[in-house]
Design an enzyme around this catalytic site. Structure first.
Site: not given
Ligand code: A2P
Length: 332
Positions: A129, A242
């Site tokens: 990710c 994130h």
């Protein structure tokens, strides 16, 4: 073929559930959707196009008649079952780290290296990710002026660890606010109201696996071994999204104005950079936008080719499920 039989392995997990939603949202041409997980999930149903689909137990016969299998059940499951699926003629898109660095397996971010998909031999890997959002943000810079060096620090949400970690942050937050005894199962330390400079296992070089993934995967996706990269990966008490602080040294000079203009025209990127009005990418915004958001763009005052930026993306969607579905879209 105009409709495809698709299986999701790990359908009950944090990423698997997003995969189901994204296939529906993007109207992926599906004949049958097969939802697979462990024995623990037998009896569960998940809604797809207003139908409640039963979750089935994954076994070696699960891939009969399946055209595309999206794996997100961890490396051990992928190692065991992805080769079985590929042998069956199913094309595997694997979200685990099991095959990412295998030289026969393309590692693909559609905005960056879509053509690599053509090299697959049955398995295509979905990157980590934190790598996906970084390469999407840096590809336009690489193409325009080249990159010598990247220094990245990540601020990663607990959903990247999976459903159990989301539960842990929720439980610990409630325990602390209610003066109750703290319980801990997933992380080695309290995650609520804390910051852990540690994601995945430590390697003998002192870096974590997550940090080394950022380094190796970025070089593979860019097809460029010369870029110098160093990373610090940090877990923060955020549920989704994130964030990354990225510093880069470009080969040739580029002005911030020109870079902003390039970003404004790039698919998959949303420029959120208006400091006068306190606009910059926030983790909470990743629940609204699928694009990689870029802001706080500024020159390094101490180095003429240095640039700083802050980027945010939804780790479960662009960082995992959406990227996997976009790869599947390239295949059809
Ligand atoms: P289950 O819910 O039945 O345990 P997360 O990353 O959010 O923890 O999700 C992991 C996913 O991987 C879940 O869907 C989980 O299913 C699935 N999974 C874990 N181990 C296995 C296994 N041995 N076989 C099949 N699915 C598995």
């Amino acid at each position: 073929m105009s409709e495809f039989n698709v299986a999701i392995i790990g359908a009950t997990g944090a990423v698997g559930r997003e995969m189901v939603k994204i296939l529906e949202e993007r109207e992926f041409p599906i004949k049958d959707l097969v939802l697979l997980a462990s024995k623990r999930s037998l009896g569960e149903t998940i809604s797809f196009k207003k139908k409640a689909l039963k979750v089935q137990e994954l076994n070696t016969n699960s891939f009969k008649d399946i055209d595309i299998a999206l794996f997100s059940a961890g490396s051990a499951v992928s190692m065991k079952f992805a080769p079985i699926a590929a042998k069956n003629g199913t094309i595997v898109i694997d979200n685990s780290s099991a095959f990412r660095m295998d030289s026969h397996v393309p590692l693909v971010v559609p905005e960056v290296n879509a053509d690599d998909v053509k090299k697959h031999k049955g398995i295509i890997a979905n990157p980590n990710c934190s790598t996906i959002q970084m390469v999407v943000a840096l590809k336009p810079v690489l193409d325009e002026v080249g990159i010598n060096r990247i220094i990245v620090s990540t601020y990663q949400a607990v959903s990247g660890t999976g459903k159990a970690a989301i539960d842990e942050l929720e439980e610990q937050s409630s325990q602390i606010l209610n003066n109750k005894k703290l319980t801990r199962k997933v992380y080695p330390h309290q995650i609520a109201f804390n910051i852990l400079p540690h994601i995945d296992k430590f390697e003998i070089n002192g870096y974590t696996k997550e940090e080394m993934k950022l380094i190796h995967e970025t070089k593979k996706i860019f097809g460029n071994n010369k870029i110098k990269i160093t990373a610090t990966a940090v877990r923060v008490p955020v549920f989704y999204g994130h964030s990354e602080s990225i510093y880069l040294e470009t080969q040739k000079h580029i002005s911030i104005k020109k870079l902003k203009n390039i970003y404004l025209k790039t698919n998959g990127i949303k420029l959120v950079d208006d400091i006068a009005n306190y606009k910059y990418p926030l983790a909470t915004m990743s629940e609204i936008y699928d694009d990689v958001m870029i802001g706080r763009l500024r020159k390094d005052l101490s180095e003429s080719n240095g640039i700083n930026m802050w980027i945010v993306a939804n780790n479960l969607r662009k960082g995992a499920a959406l990227n996997a579905v976009q790869i599947a879209e390239l295949l059809i």
